[in-house]
Design a protein around this motif. Structure first.
Motif, PDB file in Angstrom:
ATOM      1  N   VAL A 147      -4.654  13.070  11.099  1.00 60.01           N
ATOM      2  CA  VAL A 147      -5.250  11.981  10.025  1.00 60.01           C
ATOM      3  C   VAL A 147      -6.329  11.461  10.360  1.00 60.01           C
ATOM      4  O   VAL A 147      -6.790  11.144  11.449  1.00 60.01           O
ATOM      5  N   PRO A 148      -7.274  11.559   9.426  1.00 62.26           N
ATOM      6  CA  PRO A 148      -8.931  10.952  10.077  1.00 62.26           C
ATOM      7  C   PRO A 148      -8.435   9.560  10.680  1.00 62.26           C
ATOM      8  O   PRO A 148      -7.797   8.630  10.149  1.00 62.26           O
ATOM      9  N   PRO A 149      -9.317   9.055  11.648  1.00 58.93           N
ATOM     10  CA  PRO A 149      -9.162   7.858  12.183  1.00 58.93           C
ATOM     11  C   PRO A 149      -9.498   6.734  11.414  1.00 58.93           C
ATOM     12  O   PRO A 149      -8.703   5.792  11.759  1.00 58.93           O
ATOM     13  N   ASP A 150     -10.146   6.782  10.447  1.00 61.82           N
ATOM     14  CA  ASP A 150     -10.576   5.606   9.684  1.00 61.82           C
ATOM     15  C   ASP A 150      -9.782   5.611   8.349  1.00 61.82           C
ATOM     16  O   ASP A 150     -10.071   4.959   7.311  1.00 61.82           O
ATOM     17  N   SER A 151      -8.715   6.416   8.389  1.00 65.47           N
ATOM     18  CA  SER A 151      -7.862   6.807   7.135  1.00 65.47           C
ATOM     19  C   SER A 151      -7.072   5.284   6.883  1.00 65.47           C
ATOM     20  O   SER A 151      -6.622   4.643   7.675  1.00 65.47           O
ATOM     21  N   PRO A 152      -7.018   4.751   5.371  1.00 65.97           N
ATOM     22  CA  PRO A 152      -6.421   3.734   5.213  1.00 65.97           C
ATOM     23  C   PRO A 152      -5.096   4.022   5.291  1.00 65.97           C
ATOM     24  O   PRO A 152      -4.310   4.945   5.067  1.00 65.97           O
ATOM     25  N   GLN A 153      -4.399   3.015   5.629  1.00 64.18           N
ATOM     26  CA  GLN A 153      -2.880   3.151   5.987  1.00 64.18           C
ATOM     27  C   GLN A 153      -1.900   2.612   4.922  1.00 64.18           C
ATOM     28  O   GLN A 153      -2.290   1.656   4.159  1.00 64.18           O
ATOM     29  N   PRO A 154      -0.889   3.481   4.831  1.00 66.77           N
ATOM     30  CA  PRO A 154       0.039   3.226   3.527  1.00 66.77           C
ATOM     31  C   PRO A 154       0.485   1.546   3.579  1.00 66.77           C
ATOM     32  O   PRO A 154       0.875   1.078   4.907  1.00 66.77           O
ATOM     33  N   ASP A 155       0.783   1.052   2.426  1.00 62.81           N
ATOM     34  CA  ASP A 155       1.593  -0.174   2.568  1.00 62.81           C
ATOM     35  C   ASP A 155       2.831  -0.020   2.913  1.00 62.81           C
ATOM     36  O   ASP A 155       3.653   1.065   2.558  1.00 62.81           O
ATOM     37  N   VAL A 156       3.515  -0.747   3.606  1.00 63.41           N
ATOM     38  CA  VAL A 156       4.805  -0.733   4.287  1.00 63.41           C
ATOM     39  C   VAL A 156       5.675  -1.630   3.275  1.00 63.41           C
ATOM     40  O   VAL A 156       5.169  -2.975   3.052  1.00 63.41           O
ATOM     41  N   PRO A 157       6.819  -1.262   2.615  1.00 64.57           N
ATOM     42  CA  PRO A 157       7.623  -2.122   1.886  1.00 64.57           C
ATOM     43  C   PRO A 157       8.079  -3.299   2.550  1.00 64.57           C
ATOM     44  O   PRO A 157       8.413  -3.104   3.689  1.00 64.57           O
ATOM     45  N   VAL A 158       8.009  -4.549   1.888  1.00 64.49           N
ATOM     46  CA  VAL A 158       8.693  -5.670   2.394  1.00 64.49           C
ATOM     47  C   VAL A 158      10.023  -6.012   1.726  1.00 64.49           C
ATOM     48  O   VAL A 158      10.064  -6.204   0.709  1.00 64.49           O
ATOM     49  N   THR A 159      11.267  -6.037   2.687  1.00 62.42           N
ATOM     50  CA  THR A 159      12.398  -6.317   2.097  1.00 62.42           C
ATOM     51  C   THR A 159      12.736  -7.813   2.458  1.00 62.42           C
ATOM     52  O   THR A 159      12.797  -8.193   3.502  1.00 62.42           O
ATOM     53  N   THR A 160      13.463  -8.317   1.588  1.00 57.07           N
ATOM     54  CA  THR A 160      13.824  -9.729   1.817  1.00 57.07           C
ATOM     55  C   THR A 160      15.288 -10.223   1.312  1.00 57.07           C
ATOM     56  O   THR A 160      15.555  -9.687   0.085  1.00 57.07           O
ATOM     57  N   SER A 161      16.191 -10.731   2.180  1.00 56.71           N
ATOM     58  CA  SER A 161      17.539 -10.689   1.980  1.00 56.71           C
ATOM     59  C   SER A 161      17.638 -11.767   0.782  1.00 56.71           C
ATOM     60  O   SER A 161      17.215 -12.914   1.060  1.00 56.71           O
ATOM     61  N   ILE A 162      18.369 -11.469  -0.215  1.00 56.37           N
ATOM     62  CA  ILE A 162      18.489 -12.733  -1.289  1.00 56.37           C
ATOM     63  C   ILE A 162      19.917 -13.080  -1.609  1.00 56.37           C
ATOM     64  O   ILE A 162      20.077 -13.714  -2.232  1.00 56.37           O
TER      65      ILE A 162
END
Length: 461
Positions: A223-238
């Motif tokens: 992976v290129p060193p300056d590549s944007p990182q993917p968003d990590v899903p946020v889970t919230t217990s409801i």
């Protein structure tokens, strides 16, 4: 309706015996796609090409490093060529589900029969390669091994291009096995559009050499060193119900109520059934319906339980239930035969719409036919479900729904093996969360399930 391409694909992989080292402690992954179409009965030096491919691929799987996870998709192995079935493809072993040793055993059961749906196999590889349907990775290696070209009117070059556009570092490599000259360019296009490389193999030695060269290419996928990182899903217990107390909470209702067949005690909902049926049958056991609104957007619903699946025709179900003709749910099922080799256990995702069923099945041990990894292992797996807590999680992503399960199995590194179903599509949420159990056919005895917790999470990026 199956989901097409997604960003859920595996990280890059390498062979320890033939590839350069990677950062210590990192996990590496690769998905093989193996041609098992009828043409693989062709012979090289008197030996069927399929047997050569099995031997060479098994050797490569056996040399994988300890931190490598391999997957295997096979196409053309279940239906005769004359049937023209272009949906004939199967995830034989996937990342998070089986060790390389397991995959090697399963490889032995493959027999060439049918068509060559290369494009469809490439399209499915992204989803089948994931462990939980929500993990996005940067590097991905898909390795196609085939002795022929597309026979199902698909466009494998376009499918490879779409794969390459999914994520940073994605590569589709192709090994053409004993091909005619005119077919090589067609397969080389797949590698070119997939940002990978094409390797030609005329015989067994050349096939082994080609796979080693693929290993070097895989190891160089960075992976290129300056590549944007993917968003990590946020889970919230409801929502959580851990069944404290001695009664069901008011948010539950019970259809087909039989108060002698369930009880709440010791932090569990204990329910039993000796009847044949399930969500889609009016003659069934208690159906526990959760009358809580599910969140808008994406969500997960997780069931923690243990179960005594002793009848050999068991079915334990969790998912969305509207009525007996409409719902979308998972079924944990068993088929126990006198011969352990013909016994199995699996997870099915089903959608019922106006009484019509669409389903996908995956094996939790062995395959769906007479095959098992060890003669006693599958019976031990049945027993372990009563002793070790398991989970089934329903995932909603857009209009797609799929299930993952952790049933206490572990890989060689002690990490949990997560099983995942194919996604099903529903334009509307078909009902409320619900739980039931029942036998899939007549058999002696009862089924019991001990439900420890139900939890709902909202999921956002």
């Amino acid at each position: 309706m199956q989901k097409k391409l997604s960003a859920n694909i595996l990280a890059a992989s390498l062979w320890a015996a033939s590839c350069v080292a990677v950062q210590a402690g990192s996990a590496n992954h690769v998905m093989f796609i193996l041609d098992a179409s009828n043409s693989m009965w062709g012979r090289i030096d008197g030996k069927p090409k399929m047997e050569i491919a099995k031997d060479v691929l098994s050797a490569q799987l056996g040399s994988l490093s300890a931190n490598t996870r391999a997957g295997l998709i096979v196409y053309g192995h279940r239906f005769d060529r004359d049937l023209n079935d272009c949906s004939d493809m199967e995830l034989v072993g996937g990342y998070g589900r089986y060790t390389p040793s397991d995959v090697r055993q399963m490889l032995e059961q493959i027999s060439p029969k049918g068509q060559t749906p290369i494009a469809a196999a490439l399209e499915q590889s992204t989803h089948w390669a994931t462990m939980d349907g929500s993990q996005t990775v940067d590097n991905a290696s898909i390795v196609l091994i085939t002795d022929g070209v597309e026979s199902c009117d698909g466009d494998p070059c376009a499918a490879a291009a779409e794969l390459a556009a999914v994520g940073i570092g994605t590569r589709v490599h192709v090994v053409g096995f004993n091909l005619e000259e005119e077919d090589r360019a067609k397969l080389a296009c797949i590698a070119e559009m997939g940002r990978g490389k094409y390797f030609d193999a005329a015989n067994a030695d050349a096939l082994g050499s080609a796979l080693k060269q693929v290993g070097f290419e895989v190891a160089q996928t960075d992976v290129p060193p300056d590549s944007p990182q993917p968003d990590v899903p946020v889970t919230t217990s409801i929502f959580v119900d851990d069944f404290d107390g001695t009664e069901l909470q008011p948010h539950w209702s019970v259809q087909n109520s039989d108060t002698d067949a369930y009880i709440v005690e010791n932090g569990e909902l204990l329910t039993i059934s000796g009847q044949v049926g399930g969500f889609n049958s009016a003659e069934t056991a208690n159906i526990f319906v959760l009358n809580e609104a599910l969140p808008d957007g994406d969500w997960d619903a997780k069931l923690t339980f243990s179960a005594e699946l002793k009848t050999g025709r068991d079915g334990f179900q969790f998912g969305l239930f509207k009525d007996h003709d409409n719902g979308l749910y998972a079924t944990l099922w068993t088929k126990k035969a006198g011969n352990p080799a013909c016994s199995n256990i699996g997870l099915t995702a089903s959608k019922w719409a106006n009484g019509e069923e669409t389903l996908f099945e995956i094996p939790l041990m062995g395959r769906l036919g007479c095959f098992v990894e060890g003669k006693k292992d599958i019976f031990a797996f049945y027993d372990s479900l009563a002793e070790t807590p398991s989970t089934i999680t329903m995932h909603k992503r857009g209009r797609s729904y799929f299930f993952t399960g952790d049933f206490g199995r572990r890989n060689e590194d002690g990490e949990p093996i997560i099983f995942e179903t194919e996604p099903l599509t529903s334009l509307r949420t078909p009902g409320n969360l619900a739980i039931t159990l029942g036998k899939r056919a007549k058999a002696k005895g009862e089924i019991a399930a001990m439900i420890d917790k139900v939890e709902i999470f909202s999921v956002s990026q």
